[in-house]
Design a protein around this motif. Sequence first.
Motif, mmCIF file in Angstrom:
data_model
loop_
_atom_site.group_PDB
_atom_site.id
_atom_site.type_symbol
_atom_site.label_atom_id
_atom_site.label_comp_id
_atom_site.label_asym_id
_atom_site.label_seq_id
_atom_site.Cartn_x
_atom_site.Cartn_y
_atom_site.Cartn_z
ATOM 1 N N THR A 1 2.229 1.657 -3.533
ATOM 2 C CA THR A 1 1.177 2.035 -4.483
ATOM 3 C C THR A 1 0.801 3.508 -4.316
ATOM 4 O OG1 THR A 1 0.287 -0.218 -4.480
ATOM 5 C CG2 THR A 1 -1.171 1.540 -5.251
ATOM 6 N N VAL A 2 0.599 3.928 -3.083
ATOM 7 C CA VAL A 2 0.257 5.332 -2.811
ATOM 8 C C VAL A 2 1.406 6.249 -3.217
ATOM 9 C CG1 VAL A 2 -0.187 6.998 -0.966
ATOM 10 C CG2 VAL A 2 -1.392 4.812 -0.988
ATOM 11 N N SER A 3 2.636 5.834 -2.938
ATOM 12 C CA SER A 3 3.804 6.645 -3.294
ATOM 13 C C SER A 3 3.891 6.846 -4.795
ATOM 14 C CB SER A 3 5.083 5.987 -2.783
ATOM 15 O OG SER A 3 5.099 5.902 -1.379
ATOM 16 N N GLU B 1 -1.985 9.748 3.066
ATOM 17 C CA GLU B 1 -2.775 9.205 1.957
ATOM 18 C C GLU B 1 -2.962 7.694 2.083
ATOM 19 O OE1 GLU B 1 -4.269 10.680 -0.656
ATOM 20 O OE2 GLU B 1 -3.722 12.705 -0.027
ATOM 21 N N ALA B 2 -1.987 7.027 2.695
ATOM 22 C CA ALA B 2 -2.070 5.577 2.872
ATOM 23 C C ALA B 2 -2.890 5.190 4.095
ATOM 24 C CB ALA B 2 -0.665 4.974 2.973
ATOM 25 N N ARG C 1 0.829 -1.203 0.000
ATOM 26 C CA ARG C 1 0.000 0.000 0.000
ATOM 27 C C ARG C 1 0.870 1.263 0.000
ATOM 28 N NH1 ARG C 1 -2.766 -0.993 4.083
ATOM 29 N NH2 ARG C 1 -2.330 0.580 5.660
ATOM 30 N N HIS D 1 1.524 6.759 -6.974
ATOM 31 C CA HIS D 1 0.446 7.658 -7.394
ATOM 32 C C HIS D 1 0.796 9.114 -7.071
ATOM 33 C CE1 HIS D 1 -3.524 9.350 -7.994
ATOM 34 N NE2 HIS D 1 -3.464 9.845 -6.769
ATOM 35 N N LEU D 2 1.270 9.362 -5.869
ATOM 36 C CA LEU D 2 1.598 10.731 -5.461
ATOM 37 C C LEU D 2 2.792 11.275 -6.232
ATOM 38 C CD1 LEU D 2 1.103 10.497 -1.585
ATOM 39 C CD2 LEU D 2 -0.324 11.720 -3.224
ATOM 40 N N ILE E 1 2.641 10.816 2.151
ATOM 41 C CA ILE E 1 2.437 9.419 1.768
ATOM 42 C C ILE E 1 1.711 8.667 2.877
ATOM 43 C CG2 ILE E 1 3.592 7.237 1.254
ATOM 44 C CD1 ILE E 1 5.855 8.929 -0.031
#
Length: 207
Positions: A26-28, A48-49, A23, A30-31, A45
């Motif tokens: 994945t979030v990193s 958002e996660a 996770r 995207h950001l 990060i």
Amino acid sequence: MPPHADKQRKRPKQDRAKETRTRILTVSAHLFGSRGIGNTSTNRIAAEAGMSIGTLYRYFSDRDEIVKELTDSLFLQVEDRYSRLLTVAADKTPRDAVADVIRTAVEILVANGPLVRALVADLHFYGSGIPEFEPRLRMIIKLYLIHLLGPTKNVDIDIMALVVLNAGFATALRSVEMEDEGLDRDVVIDNTADMIGAWIASVTEPV
């Protein structure tokens, strides 16, 4: 400030820990793609996660380590796909083999488009990992060319690998935005493969 004493974190073994680590990555990605690497903090990060910054630091010591992990993941995808290409390289013409190399890179980079744009955009001011990516990729292409061409004379395979990488990888990187610019990606790939394939055919001579 992030803790730096334990720079290399242990890889999680439990499913829940693996999911948390995935996770974060994945979030990193995207950001980084939407905001840029330099404008994305580990605090952002974590938020958002949906976790605390302390939880994030249990898996990654800083942003550099996250970027390196994402870049390594891109390379491993390339390495896996090119390893499969090696099994059929001998049956290909140089032109078709080059087309396969470029098209494979394009598929991987397009699938990771936002992250790739972030890595390239932040290259000059942030350690994005692309400089380390290049020699690793060049070695794979060199092995691929040796397998494809077999014994040759009057050919510097290192230079050939560098030329194929520069032309092919540049096309692959640009392909991330080609469709937005109204260009036909397949036509560009085919034209690039035509030129590189013709050059390889002209400079190679079997022993």
